[in-house]
Design a protein around this motif. Structure first.
Motif, PDB file in Angstrom:
ATOM      1  N   ARG A 181       3.384   0.888  -7.008  1.00  0.00           N
ATOM      2  CA  ARG A 181       3.829   0.578  -5.642  1.00  0.00           C
ATOM      3  C   ARG A 181       4.656  -0.705  -5.643  1.00  0.00           C
ATOM      4  O   ARG A 181       4.369  -1.623  -6.400  1.00  0.00           O
ATOM      5  N   TRP A 201       5.635  -4.051  -3.663  1.00  0.00           N
ATOM      6  CA  TRP A 201       5.304  -4.990  -2.596  1.00  0.00           C
ATOM      7  C   TRP A 201       6.501  -5.913  -2.438  1.00  0.00           C
ATOM      8  O   TRP A 201       6.963  -6.512  -3.414  1.00  0.00           O
ATOM      9  N   GLN A 257       5.104  -2.600   1.940  1.00  0.00           N
ATOM     10  CA  GLN A 257       4.760  -1.821   0.749  1.00  0.00           C
ATOM     11  C   GLN A 257       5.596  -0.546   0.733  1.00  0.00           C
ATOM     12  O   GLN A 257       5.795   0.091   1.776  1.00  0.00           O
ATOM     13  N   SER A 294       5.808   0.913   4.534  1.00  0.00           N
ATOM     14  CA  SER A 294       4.892   0.513   5.607  1.00  0.00           C
ATOM     15  C   SER A 294       4.845  -1.001   5.693  1.00  0.00           C
ATOM     16  O   SER A 294       4.851  -1.692   4.667  1.00  0.00           O
ATOM     17  N   THR A 331       2.892  -4.364   6.381  1.00  0.00           N
ATOM     18  CA  THR A 331       1.507  -4.798   6.353  1.00  0.00           C
ATOM     19  C   THR A 331       1.186  -5.640   7.576  1.00  0.00           C
ATOM     20  O   THR A 331       2.069  -6.022   8.343  1.00  0.00           O
ATOM     21  N   ILE A 381      -6.253  -6.455  -2.522  1.00  0.00           N
ATOM     22  CA  ILE A 381      -5.628  -5.139  -2.420  1.00  0.00           C
ATOM     23  C   ILE A 381      -6.703  -4.096  -2.671  1.00  0.00           C
ATOM     24  O   ILE A 381      -7.357  -4.100  -3.722  1.00  0.00           O
ATOM     25  N   ASP A 396      -7.081   1.899  -2.205  1.00  0.00           N
ATOM     26  CA  ASP A 396      -6.144   2.792  -1.516  1.00  0.00           C
ATOM     27  C   ASP A 396      -4.797   2.123  -1.248  1.00  0.00           C
ATOM     28  O   ASP A 396      -3.925   2.706  -0.607  1.00  0.00           O
ATOM     29  N   THR A 419      -4.304  -0.698   0.531  1.00  0.00           N
ATOM     30  CA  THR A 419      -4.261  -1.530   1.728  1.00  0.00           C
ATOM     31  C   THR A 419      -4.464  -2.990   1.340  1.00  0.00           C
ATOM     32  O   THR A 419      -5.180  -3.309   0.384  1.00  0.00           O
ATOM     33  N   ILE A 420      -3.845  -3.893   2.094  1.00  0.00           N
ATOM     34  CA  ILE A 420      -3.952  -5.322   1.810  1.00  0.00           C
ATOM     35  C   ILE A 420      -4.806  -5.979   2.883  1.00  0.00           C
ATOM     36  O   ILE A 420      -4.661  -5.698   4.078  1.00  0.00           O
ATOM     37  N   GLY A 421      -5.738  -6.830   2.427  1.00  0.00           N
ATOM     38  CA  GLY A 421      -6.647  -7.478   3.350  1.00  0.00           C
ATOM     39  C   GLY A 421      -6.198  -8.860   3.769  1.00  0.00           C
ATOM     40  O   GLY A 421      -5.141  -9.347   3.356  1.00  0.00           O
TER      41      GLY A 421
END
Length: 292
Positions: A111, A113, A130, A137, A139, A174, A177, A179-181
């Motif tokens: 992926r 970033w 991302q 998408s 973030t 990360i 899946d 997704t970034i927190g």
């Protein structure tokens, strides 16, 4: 390891950025954002190839099929060095005419970033995105004026995001899946030592940061301790890449942007490419996954 960088190639880039070591052709690829163009440098032959870009180009990354993905001002493009063509893949931020893409990295899953920024360096309109399997998408990372990095940890579970004008780096988890927190503070800097610019991780989990106006690149351990500092004969150090046969050769881009005629006269190598040796090797760059 070396404590001082030495000149590798004379380029004179206005805003050299985005260095990446390509193992498949044993060459350094990088961009001059403001020229705008893409460069390929062969350390063995010292050949320097230039490919003009149609707009500001922030970064270039290898793709699975042997071509490249480039972040131009308003979108992700496929770049083919055989004919120098740029083909749009995904448009970005059409409603923000003063924004452009700035820096990027690939994680172990393939992926991308990447971030955007206000090209005038005034408004906090820079977002983190991302790209995965053909889709972009945005973030939930709060916007800043100038995004840099991300630097991705060796296990792909942490993204280090640089807020250049905010003089800080945050560490974001990360998920499996993708997704970034929410981020936690990682580093805070003093402007007297330069502004944090491009960042990468090495195989030991350390974070290398180029410092704009700081005359140096510095490495920080995962706990935030500075472990290494390499000094440069130019002030604007933008980003490094780690590569070469053993992964321990650092390649650094620099910039002439913002330097007065007087300062340029005292820094005649500004905008050139530099190199130094490191104790810890780099992480081989994962080609961008094009599986849709």
């Amino acid at each position: 390891m070396d404590s001082e960088a030495r000149l590798l190639a004379s380029v004179g880039a206005e805003l050299g950025e985005g260095p990446v070591w390509s193992a498949r052709d044993k060459a350094l690829w990088f961009v001059d954002i403001k020229a705008p163009c893409v460069y390929r440098y062969d350390p063995a032959s010292h050949a320097l190839d230039r490919f003009d870009a149609p707009s500001h180009v922030g970064w270039i990354l290898p793709a699975q099929d042997g071509l490249w993905v480039a972040g131009l001002a308003k979108g992700l493009h496929r770049f083919d060095p055989r004919d120098g063509s740029f083909t749009l893949m995904n448009g970005i931020e059409a409603g923000l005419p003063d924004n452009r893409l700035n820096d990027a990295a690939v994680d172990p899953a393939g992926r991308i970033w990447f971030g955007s920024m206000d090209n005038r360096e005034v408004h906090p309109t820079g977002h983190i995105y991302q790209w995965h399997r053909g889709a972009v998408s945005r973030t939930a990372v709060p916007p800043v004026v100038i995004t840099n990095g991300p630097a991705i940890s060796p296990d792909g579970r942490t993204a280090y995001l640089v807020d250049t004008l905010g003089l800080s780096i945050a560490a974001h988890p990360i998920g499996l899946d993708g997704t970034i927190g929410a981020g936690r503070p990682f580093l805070k800097f003093d402007a007297s030592k330069g502004y944090p610019d491009g960042a990468i991780c090495d195989a030991g989990g350390g974070v290398w940061v180029g410092f704009y106006g700081g005359w140096a690149a510095r490495r920080f351990a995962p706990d935030g301790t500075m472990t290494d500092e390499v000094r440069f004969p130019v002030s604007n150090v933008t980003k490094i890449a780690l590569g070469g046969d053993d992964g321990r050769t650092a390649f650094a881009t620099t910039a002439r942007q913002g330097l007065s005629a007087e300062r340029l006269a005292s820094q005649p190598l500004a905008g050139d490419i530099f190199t130094f040796r490191t104790d810890i090797g780099g992480i081989p760059v994962m080609p961008v996954s094009l599986d849709l």
